[in-house]
Design a protein around this motif. Structure first.
Motif, PDB file in Angstrom:
ATOM      1  N   TRP A  28      -5.910 -34.722  -8.366  1.00 20.98           N
ATOM      2  CA  TRP A  28      -5.263 -33.540  -8.935  1.00 20.98           C
ATOM      3  C   TRP A  28      -6.146 -32.846  -9.974  1.00 20.98           C
ATOM      4  O   TRP A  28      -5.845 -31.736 -10.404  1.00 20.98           O
ATOM      5  CB  TRP A  28      -3.945 -33.941  -9.603  1.00 20.98           C
TER       6      TRP A  28
ATOM      7  N   ARG B 298      -5.143 -27.953  -5.114  1.00 28.75           N
ATOM      8  CA  ARG B 298      -4.578 -28.924  -6.061  1.00 28.75           C
ATOM      9  C   ARG B 298      -4.161 -28.199  -7.346  1.00 28.75           C
ATOM     10  O   ARG B 298      -3.147 -28.515  -7.956  1.00 28.75           O
ATOM     11  CB  ARG B 298      -5.578 -30.034  -6.366  1.00 28.75           C
TER      12      ARG B 298
ATOM     13  N   ASP C 136      -0.889 -26.322  -6.815  1.00 34.92           N
ATOM     14  CA  ASP C 136       0.221 -27.276  -6.907  1.00 34.92           C
ATOM     15  C   ASP C 136       0.577 -27.542  -8.367  1.00 34.92           C
ATOM     16  O   ASP C 136       1.752 -27.552  -8.744  1.00 34.92           O
ATOM     17  CB  ASP C 136      -0.131 -28.594  -6.216  1.00 34.92           C
TER      18      ASP C 136
END
Length: 133
Positions: free
Chosen positions: A36, A67, A70
């Motif tokens: 992440w 990522r 997100d």
């Protein structure tokens, strides 16, 4: 008077930054340990681009970008609004966005390059100025 959305500030976890500062982990190791962590993907994209591995750079930047999207959504981002360059945790995402634009330019993916540069400028004029070279 109407104002736009509040700036989105990504959460910052100290461990990957500590490992970078101490040089105890490479960007590859950080991407594996903290997938992440967009900054690791940005560093991989930058290194690949510098070494002429443009397609790899594109792939690394796209991974970090997604990522980062997100993470932005989890932080309350609704698809638009400021993502300040000044906030350290935002820089990985913004660098990935610039890296994706740069690599898209290099492979003549002109529409994507334009979209990414525009997205970067709209998200953070400071990042755009710092990264559009």
């Amino acid at each position: 008077m109407l104002s736009g959305p509040a700036p989105t500030l990504l959460a910052e976890e100290a461990e990957p930054y500590r490992r970078l500062a101490e040089e105890s982990a490479s960007p590859t190791q950080l991407a594996a340990d903290y997938p992440w962590f967009s900054l690791a993907w940005a560093m991989l994209a930058d290194d690949a681009f510098t070494e002429g591995r443009v397609v790899e750079s594109y792939a690394y930047a796209r991974t970090g970008y997604h990522r980062g999207l997100d993470a932005l959504r989890r932080a309350g981002w609704k698809g638009h609004g400021p993502v300040p360059w000044e906030h350290r945790a935002n820089r990985g995402f913004l660098r990935c966005l610039a890296g994706l634009a740069r690599a898209a330019d290099a492979i003549h993916e002109d529409e994507e390059a334009t979209r990414c540069w525009d997205f970067l400028r709209d998200s953070s004029p400071e990042a755009y100025t710092a990264l559009k070279q």
